[in-house]
Scaffold this motif. Structure first.
Motif, short mmCIF file in Angstrom:
data_model
loop_
_atom_site.label_atom_id
_atom_site.label_comp_id
_atom_site.label_asym_id
_atom_site.label_seq_id
_atom_site.Cartn_x
_atom_site.Cartn_y
_atom_site.Cartn_z
N HIS A 10 99.77 -4.89 33.10
CA HIS A 10 98.72 -5.50 33.93
C HIS A 10 97.92 -6.42 33.01
N GLY A 11 98.36 -7.65 32.86
CA GLY A 11 97.73 -8.55 31.90
C GLY A 11 97.91 -8.00 30.50
N HIS A 12 96.80 -7.81 29.80
CA HIS A 12 96.85 -7.29 28.43
C HIS A 12 96.81 -5.76 28.39
N VAL A 13 96.92 -5.12 29.56
CA VAL A 13 96.87 -3.66 29.64
C VAL A 13 98.26 -3.12 30.00
N ARG A 14 98.71 -2.10 29.28
CA ARG A 14 99.97 -1.42 29.57
C ARG A 14 99.65 -0.08 30.22
N VAL A 15 100.28 0.20 31.36
CA VAL A 15 100.08 1.47 32.06
C VAL A 15 101.30 2.36 31.87
N LEU A 16 101.07 3.56 31.35
CA LEU A 16 102.10 4.58 31.22
C LEU A 16 101.78 5.66 32.25
N GLU A 17 102.66 5.82 33.23
CA GLU A 17 102.41 6.77 34.31
C GLU A 17 103.46 7.89 34.28
N ILE A 18 102.98 9.12 34.13
CA ILE A 18 103.86 10.29 34.18
C ILE A 18 104.23 10.54 35.64
N ARG A 19 105.53 10.72 35.89
CA ARG A 19 106.00 10.94 37.25
C ARG A 19 106.83 12.22 37.32
N ARG A 20 106.13 13.34 37.21
CA ARG A 20 106.73 14.65 37.40
C ARG A 20 105.86 15.45 38.37
N PRO A 21 105.57 14.89 39.54
CA PRO A 21 104.66 15.58 40.45
C PRO A 21 105.28 16.88 40.96
N PRO A 22 104.43 17.83 41.42
CA PRO A 22 102.99 17.67 41.57
C PRO A 22 102.18 18.02 40.31
N TYR A 23 102.78 18.77 39.36
CA TYR A 23 101.98 19.29 38.26
C TYR A 23 102.20 18.58 36.93
N ASN A 24 103.24 17.77 36.84
CA ASN A 24 103.49 16.97 35.63
C ASN A 24 103.56 17.81 34.36
N TYR A 25 104.25 18.95 34.43
CA TYR A 25 104.48 19.74 33.22
C TYR A 25 105.27 18.91 32.21
N PHE A 26 104.96 19.08 30.94
CA PHE A 26 105.67 18.30 29.93
C PHE A 26 106.66 19.15 29.15
N ASP A 27 107.61 18.47 28.56
CA ASP A 27 108.54 19.07 27.61
C ASP A 27 108.72 18.08 26.46
N LEU A 28 109.62 18.41 25.55
CA LEU A 28 109.85 17.55 24.39
C LEU A 28 110.21 16.14 24.80
N ASN A 29 111.09 15.99 25.79
CA ASN A 29 111.55 14.66 26.18
C ASN A 29 110.42 13.80 26.73
N LEU A 30 109.53 14.40 27.51
CA LEU A 30 108.44 13.61 28.08
C LEU A 30 107.44 13.19 27.00
N ILE A 31 107.07 14.09 26.10
CA ILE A 31 106.14 13.72 25.04
C ILE A 31 106.76 12.66 24.14
N ARG A 32 108.06 12.76 23.86
CA ARG A 32 108.72 11.73 23.06
C ARG A 32 108.69 10.39 23.79
N ALA A 33 108.91 10.41 25.10
CA ALA A 33 108.89 9.17 25.88
C ALA A 33 107.51 8.52 25.85
N ILE A 34 106.46 9.34 25.95
CA ILE A 34 105.10 8.79 25.89
C ILE A 34 104.84 8.19 24.51
N ALA A 35 105.25 8.90 23.45
CA ALA A 35 105.07 8.38 22.09
C ALA A 35 105.85 7.08 21.91
N ASP A 36 107.07 7.01 22.44
CA ASP A 36 107.85 5.78 22.35
C ASP A 36 107.16 4.65 23.12
N GLY A 37 106.57 4.98 24.27
CA GLY A 37 105.86 3.98 25.05
C GLY A 37 104.65 3.43 24.32
#
Length: 257
Positions: A10-37
């Motif tokens: 969004h212009g100079h802003v990057r949005v990282l949106e977790i899409r594991r509804p409804p509770y968006n529990y994380f695991d290793l793969n998701l945290i790695r993906a956020i770090a990569d993002g």
């Protein structure tokens, strides 16, 4: 990037949106993906700020405890160590992060929210460092980040009671920066990130690095200790009872063993 992390500019802003509804529990793969993002945002000169958001009822309800429960204790420790290694990368990112918290940020989900510089929440949001109610030790660097943000005594109160606090309470103690209606969460987070992005990008990176100097190292040392404590507690009867009682929404019958 996996399908459960959506990234948009969004212009100079990057949005990282977790899409594991409804509770968006994380695991290793998701945290790695956020770090990569975040690494990708750091490498993009057009990006000056990041919004971390989530789709669904909760912002993040913590780690997925169901994953790997049949593994050996050593395998569980190795997996958690790998997850914390990826989590430490979040604190080494260079661009300012605004978390848009539309619902619950619980346990490790609170840790994820505190990796951000700022938090926009709503009255419906709930925050809890619920580890002791699970028979567990805090993780995700929270033993550093939560006292830094709200003070030692308030952090101890959250840790040792495992209580949930409301959006209003979180604002009063400085856990969040701004409270808006639930419908305005995303727009308010984008507005703050856009305001940050109006500033000179090199000055932003330089100033943030000064303000957060040493944080990544402190989190790395904290997670090493947190992992040691979590590893032996994970094998106790109290931990098994804590997970079971939490799933059944009842007080735990803890025996100290």
């Amino acid at each position: 990037m996996p399908d459960d992390l959506h990234i948009a500019a969004h212009g100079h802003v990057r949005v990282l949106e977790i899409r594991r509804p409804p509770y968006n529990y994380f695991d290793l793969n998701l945290i790695r993906a956020i770090a990569d993002g975040l690494d990708a945002a750091d490498a993009d000169p057009e990006c000056r700020a990041v919004v971390l958001a989530a789709e669904g009822k909760a912002f993040c309800a913590g780690a997925d405890f169901a994953a790997g429960q049949e593994a050996t204790p050593e395998a569980r420790k190795t997996r958690t160590a790998a997850l914390y290694h990826e989590a430490e990368r979040l604190f080494s990112s260079r661009k300012p992060i605004v978390a848009a918290i539309q619902g619950a940020a619980i346990g490790g989900g609170l840790g994820l929210a505190l990796a951000a510089d700022f938090r926009i929440a709503c009255p419906e949001a709930r925050f809890s460092a619920n580890f002791t109610r699970l028979g567990f030790h805090p993780g995700f660097g929270l033993t550093v980040t939560l006292p830094d943000l709200i003070g030692d005594n308030r952090a101890a109160l959250m840790f040792l009671t495992s209580r949930r606090i409301t959006g209003e309470e979180a604002l009063a103690i400085g856990l969040v920066n701004q409270l808006v209606s639930q419908a305005e969460i995303r727009s308010a987070a984008l507005a703050l990130a856009a305001e940050i992005a109006e500033c000179a990008p090199l000055a932003l990176i330089s100033t943030r690095a000064t303000l957060r100097a040493g944080l990544a190292g402190r989190v790395a040392r904290a997670t090493e200790h947190e992992l040691q404590e979590q590893s032996w507690l994970r094998e106790t009867e109290d931990f098994r009872e804590g997970v079971k009682s939490s799933a059944e929404r009842r007080p735990g019958n803890f025996l100290g063993r």
